[in-house]
Scaffold this motif. Structure first.
Motif, PDB file in Angstrom:
ATOM      1  N   VAL A  45       0.867  -1.180   0.000  1.00  0.00           N
ATOM      2  CA  VAL A  45       0.000   0.000   0.000  1.00  0.00           C
ATOM      3  C   VAL A  45       0.898   1.221   0.000  1.00  0.00           C
ATOM      4  O   VAL A  45       1.789   1.353   0.852  1.00  0.00           O
ATOM      5  N   THR A  46       0.688   2.110  -0.966  1.00  0.00           N
ATOM      6  CA  THR A  46       1.533   3.291  -1.091  1.00  0.00           C
ATOM      7  C   THR A  46       0.697   4.434  -1.654  1.00  0.00           C
ATOM      8  O   THR A  46      -0.507   4.274  -1.887  1.00  0.00           O
ATOM      9  N   VAL A  89      -8.771   0.555   0.039  1.00  0.00           N
ATOM     10  CA  VAL A  89      -7.567  -0.208   0.335  1.00  0.00           C
ATOM     11  C   VAL A  89      -7.921  -1.642   0.706  1.00  0.00           C
ATOM     12  O   VAL A  89      -7.298  -2.604   0.225  1.00  0.00           O
ATOM     13  N   CYS A  90      -8.935  -1.801   1.552  1.00  0.00           N
ATOM     14  CA  CYS A  90      -9.351  -3.161   1.924  1.00  0.00           C
ATOM     15  C   CYS A  90      -9.777  -3.963   0.703  1.00  0.00           C
ATOM     16  O   CYS A  90      -9.369  -5.125   0.528  1.00  0.00           O
ATOM     17  N   LEU A  93      -6.746  -4.908  -1.423  1.00  0.00           N
ATOM     18  CA  LEU A  93      -5.965  -6.017  -0.864  1.00  0.00           C
ATOM     19  C   LEU A  93      -6.690  -7.346  -1.038  1.00  0.00           C
ATOM     20  O   LEU A  93      -6.066  -8.378  -1.323  1.00  0.00           O
ATOM     21  N   VAL A 104       0.694  -7.336   4.643  1.00  0.00           N
ATOM     22  CA  VAL A 104       0.442  -6.016   4.081  1.00  0.00           C
ATOM     23  C   VAL A 104       1.674  -5.169   4.360  1.00  0.00           C
ATOM     24  O   VAL A 104       2.165  -5.121   5.489  1.00  0.00           O
ATOM     25  N   ALA A 106       3.229  -1.389   4.228  1.00  0.00           N
ATOM     26  CA  ALA A 106       2.978   0.046   4.090  1.00  0.00           C
ATOM     27  C   ALA A 106       4.247   0.712   3.595  1.00  0.00           C
ATOM     28  O   ALA A 106       5.270   0.708   4.285  1.00  0.00           O
ATOM     29  N   VAL A 112       0.055   6.771   4.950  1.00  0.00           N
ATOM     30  CA  VAL A 112       0.003   5.424   4.378  1.00  0.00           C
ATOM     31  C   VAL A 112       0.149   4.373   5.471  1.00  0.00           C
ATOM     32  O   VAL A 112      -0.566   3.359   5.482  1.00  0.00           O
ATOM     33  N   ALA A 116      -2.822   1.803   5.925  1.00  0.00           N
ATOM     34  CA  ALA A 116      -2.518   0.408   5.606  1.00  0.00           C
ATOM     35  C   ALA A 116      -2.549  -0.457   6.847  1.00  0.00           C
ATOM     36  O   ALA A 116      -2.998  -1.609   6.812  1.00  0.00           O
ATOM     37  N   PHE A 129       1.686  -7.400   9.098  1.00  0.00           N
ATOM     38  CA  PHE A 129       1.871  -6.026   8.661  1.00  0.00           C
ATOM     39  C   PHE A 129       3.350  -5.664   8.782  1.00  0.00           C
ATOM     40  O   PHE A 129       3.995  -5.982   9.785  1.00  0.00           O
ATOM     41  N   THR A 148      -2.793   2.460  14.499  1.00  0.00           N
ATOM     42  CA  THR A 148      -3.269   2.570  13.125  1.00  0.00           C
ATOM     43  C   THR A 148      -4.634   3.248  13.142  1.00  0.00           C
ATOM     44  O   THR A 148      -5.326   3.225  14.160  1.00  0.00           O
TER      45      THR A 148
END
Length: 373
Positions: A45-46, A89-90, A93, A104, A106, A112, A116, A129, A148
């Motif tokens: 994720v970016t 995002v969810c 993914l 995941v 980040a 981000v 993420a 993560f 988060t």
């Protein structure tokens, strides 16, 4: 592989401990380190600023280590910490078929990482993560500790979860591509660690801040020092039941300013709000007779020397009035039974949690700050 990165260990129970690696070249060498966690696939994720710089290098490294890897991108800026982007995002993914035993990753700054990380905490009720922070602010602060979340129209970071990373890779070479503004903003969080509980580190920052900005060995040293400080706090108080609240020095004021400006990064980025908040916290402490005015002046002078704002008047478009700032503060996570809690200071390196601060005293202080030239 990156050459001899510095290492900081976060010692949590239940097999949740992890390492923070700090050094140059860690993005390109990330694949084997992440593969060692046992995942078969990785969802990166970016944001659209970072992706052209580092996303393909990271994906190549992951695929070279035998992982299936895909990329989910979001727009840059605080506005992406929203319900809508969280859903995107969810779904992204899930479309990559990221399973619970996958990871995941980040890749980016604090926005981000927060977004993420919250997606990882929620996806299939918890996916592993990894943080690969590419901003100074994220490397010294937000990538470590497992906080988060996303923002609500009612306040910053009010929806989220504690979800610890399994690994943090702070590639300090990525800071070479940061804008001067983002570098300064991240530096506010560096200085914060000295102001909380380490006057010697703040004095070191006063002497060496230019080396941090220019990319000398001081940069890695500063990131490692901040990570060691935060790792210690997180180990002792993972879920912010006590001591960890000290890490919010300057943030009660700063988060209120972010809300007042509508999370518009063109007007104010997080680190700039924190810088103003740090200066306000020390001036408010001096006003209450807790610390000397010379300490408040020293803090503001150093932040200004580093190019950071220290006054409400420096918020582009204005900082609102005292009542609107107080209303924003009322949604701060540290509020208890409706009473404001601040992190104040008895001196540099002597911060403490101050619950139940009188609203009238805060309003009078803000009125005077807004009226100041």
């Amino acid at each position: 592989m990156a050459t001899d990165p510095l290492s900081v260990h976060v010692d949590l129970d239940g097999g949740r401990d992890y390492d923070i690696l700090i050094g140059r070249g860690l993005v390109a060498s990330a694949g084997p380190r992440i593969a060692a966690l046992g995942a078969r696939a990785a969802g990166i994720v970016t944001d659209t600023n970072v992706a052209p710089l580092y996303a393909e290098a990271l994906r190549t490294s992951l695929e070279g280590a035998g992982l299936r890897a895909g990329i989910v991108t979001v727009p840059p800026g605080e506005a992406s910490k929203s319900y809508g982007r969280f859903a995107e995002v969810c779904d992204g993914l899930l479309a990559l078929k990221i399973e619970r035993n996958d990871v995941v990753v980040a890749l980016g700054g604090g926005v981000v990482g927060d977004l993420a990380g919250f997606a990882a905490a929620s996806l299939r009720r918890g996916v592993r993560f990894v943080q690969v922070p590419t901003s100074l602010l994220a490397q010294v602060d937000s990538s470590v500790g497992g906080k988060t979340g996303i923002n609500s129209p009612l306040g910053k970071n009010l929806i989220g979860a504690f979800h610890q990373p399994r690994l943090v890779l702070a590639d300090t070479a990525s800071l070479d591509t940061l804008s001067e503004r983002e570098m300064r903003a991240g530096y506010a969080e560096v200085a914060k660690y000295g102001l909380i509980g380490d006057e010697a580190f703040f004095a070191w920052c006063e002497a060496h801040w230019q080396g941090i900005f220019s990319g000398g060995p001081e940069r890695d040293e500063a990131v490692a020092a901040c990570c060691r400080a935060k790792a210690g706090v997180v180990t002792r108080d993972e879920r912010e039941d006590g001591e960890r609240a000290l890490l919010n020095l300057g943030h009660t004021f700063g988060h209120a300013l972010e809300r007042i400006t509508g999370y518009d990064s063109a007007r104010l980025v997080h680190g700039e709000g924190v810088a103003i908040g740090l200066a306000l916290a020390f001036r408010f402490s001096a006003r209450l007779g807790l610390c000397g005015g010379q300490d408040a002046g020293r803090v503001a002078n150093h932040l200004a020397l580093a190019g950071l704002p220290t006054r409400l008047q420096q918020v582009p478009g204005g900082a609102g009035d005292a009542d609107s700032l107080l209303d924003a503060m009322a949604q701060d996570k540290k509020v208890r039974d409706g009473a404001l809690t601040f992190i104040l200071a008895r001196g540099i390196g002597q911060s403490f949690i101050a619950p139940g601060i009188d609203r009238a005293a805060v309003k009078a202080f803000l009125d005077d700050e807004l009226a100041a030239g």
